[in-house]
Every structure is written in C-alpha cells, then in structure tokens.
Design a protein around this motif. Structure first.
Motif, PDB file in Angstrom:
ATOM      1  N   TYR A  20       1.031  -1.168  -0.122  1.00  0.00           N
ATOM      2  CA  TYR A  20      -0.044  -0.044  -0.018  1.00  0.00           C
ATOM      3  C   TYR A  20       0.922   1.302  -0.085  1.00  0.00           C
ATOM      4  N   LYS A  21       1.844   1.100   0.786  1.00  0.00           N
ATOM      5  CA  LYS A  21       2.682   2.523   0.885  1.00  0.00           C
ATOM      6  C   LYS A  21       3.454   2.539  -0.505  1.00  0.00           C
ATOM      7  N   GLU A  22       3.776   1.635  -1.049  1.00  0.00           N
ATOM      8  CA  GLU A  22       4.666   1.751  -2.396  1.00  0.00           C
ATOM      9  C   GLU A  22       3.472   2.075  -3.518  1.00  0.00           C
ATOM     10  N   HIS A  27      -6.191   0.497  -2.494  1.00  0.00           N
ATOM     11  CA  HIS A  27      -7.071   1.145  -1.705  1.00  0.00           C
ATOM     12  C   HIS A  27      -6.660   2.487  -1.064  1.00  0.00           C
ATOM     13  N   ALA A  28      -7.210   3.575  -1.498  1.00  0.00           N
ATOM     14  CA  ALA A  28      -6.776   5.114  -1.284  1.00  0.00           C
ATOM     15  C   ALA A  28      -6.850   5.095   0.198  1.00  0.00           C
ATOM     16  N   ALA A  29      -7.759   4.821   1.045  1.00  0.00           N
ATOM     17  CA  ALA A  29      -7.453   4.860   2.454  1.00  0.00           C
ATOM     18  C   ALA A  29      -6.338   4.056   3.078  1.00  0.00           C
ATOM     19  N   GLU A  32      -3.071   5.790   2.173  1.00  0.00           N
ATOM     20  CA  GLU A  32      -2.845   7.050   2.944  1.00  0.00           C
ATOM     21  C   GLU A  32      -2.221   6.745   4.423  1.00  0.00           C
ATOM     22  N   ILE A  33      -2.962   5.461   4.865  1.00  0.00           N
ATOM     23  CA  ILE A  33      -2.434   5.301   6.269  1.00  0.00           C
ATOM     24  C   ILE A  33      -1.049   4.724   6.429  1.00  0.00           C
ATOM     25  N   ALA A  40       8.597   0.848  12.146  1.00  0.00           N
ATOM     26  CA  ALA A  40       8.417   0.388  13.582  1.00  0.00           C
ATOM     27  C   ALA A  40       6.928   0.449  13.818  1.00  0.00           C
ATOM     28  N   ASP A  41       6.033   1.094  13.420  1.00  0.00           N
ATOM     29  CA  ASP A  41       4.553   1.053  13.365  1.00  0.00           C
ATOM     30  C   ASP A  41       4.005   0.204  12.672  1.00  0.00           C
ATOM     31  N   ALA A  42       4.496  -0.144  11.506  1.00  0.00           N
ATOM     32  CA  ALA A  42       4.068  -1.338  10.699  1.00  0.00           C
ATOM     33  C   ALA A  42       4.225  -2.557  11.194  1.00  0.00           C
TER      34      ALA A  42
END
Length: 181
Positions: A20-22, A27-29, A32-33, A40-42
C-alpha cells in the motif's frame, strides 16, 4: 469485501502494508494510512493483528447464508417452464442450466426493463434486486446442462460451417469463454 486481519501471519501483514505504501495496492484509505506509518509502526501493527485469535469457524458459519441456496429458493418460481434444475422441457423455452451467470443477470434485467419483448416473462419475473438476480444466476449457472441429441429436423452437418460466423462471440461448438455472451 473486507478481510479479517486477526491471526494473519505478520510477514503477510507487513508485506501488505508495504505494498500500500509503495502504491502496488490501490485502496486509497490504506495507501494514506501506510504512507504515514513508520517501519516500527508497521511492525507493531502487524504483530498486534498476528497475535489476535483467529475467527472462530462456528461463529463465522452461523452468519453465512449461501447465495446458492438463496438462488435455489428464487428458482422455484422458474421451475414450471425452465425446470427445477434449469433444464427446460417445454419446446421453445431455453435451458438455463450451465449458462454464464453474467449473461443470465443481463437477460433478467432486459426482461424486467421490458427490453425483451417476450410477454410471458414480464409478468412472471418479480421485481428482483440486483443481489437476487445474481443469486438466481449463480444457481442456474451451477446446474449441469442435460445432454440433448440433434433435433429430428434440419441438417446439423450442414449447419456446422455456418456456425463459424457465430463462433467469434459464442465460441467453438457454441460454448463461449466470454462471461457476457
């Protein structure tokens, strides 16, 4: 259309967030998240979901209603002409068994909109919802077509070369690979 995350493997969850990050998932939302999430959060989020208990099969099964069974119930109204299993026995009435589901939905919509001029169908089809149309189509598409021999009229061997014109859409031997045909 939303998957369960509980008890998924952490590597899968990390890979999905990375995708999603790349921008490899669309999925748009979620894009963004993931874009605003540190590595670290991932890892922490993936660990959280991976550590949760899986969905209990009994609870999930109790909530499921089979679209096939719903389609079968809807098909009872079609049985008089098209047969319980979609294999019509009345001359001039098509068999629905084994047809492409997308084609069946389109045909039902055309009858409901009175775009097809077969008057008996106009009164016989209730105002089906889009989901009901899909359930009915799924049921009939799942039925095995009855084998039929050549009719006692015409010359099938003479008709075979003529079928080449039809084959582009309806496929060789009248079996289409296009779900809308």
């Amino acid at each position: 259309g939303i998957p369960h995350l509980a008890a998924q493997r952490e590597r899968y969850l990390l890979a999905a967030l990375k995708a999603y990050k790349e921008g490899k998932r669309t999925h748009a939302a979620l894009r963004e998240i993931a874009a605003h999430m540190s590595e670290a959060d991932a890892v922490n989020l993936s660990a959280y979901y991976a550590g949760l208990p899986a969905v209990q099969a009994e609870a999930a099964e109790a909530k499921l209603v089979s679209p096939y069974e719903q389609g079968k119930a809807l098909a009872a109204g079609c049985a008089k002409c098209h047969g319980e299993d979609g294999n019509g026995k009345i001359p001039g009435t098509p068999s629905l068994a084994g047809q492409q589901p997308q084609y069946l939905v389109i045909a039902i919509q055309e009858y409901l909109k009175k775009e097809r001029k077969a008057a008996p169908m106009h009164g016989l089809l209730p105002a089906l919802s889009k989901l009901d149309m899909e359930r009915l189509a799924l049921y009939f598409a799942s039925q095995a077509p009855a084998p039929r021999g050549a009719p006692p009229f015409g010359a099938p061997a003479a008709g075979e070369p003529l079928s080449a014109v039809c084959g582009g859409c309806h496929g060789a031997g009248g079996v289409s690979t296009d779900t809308a045909t």
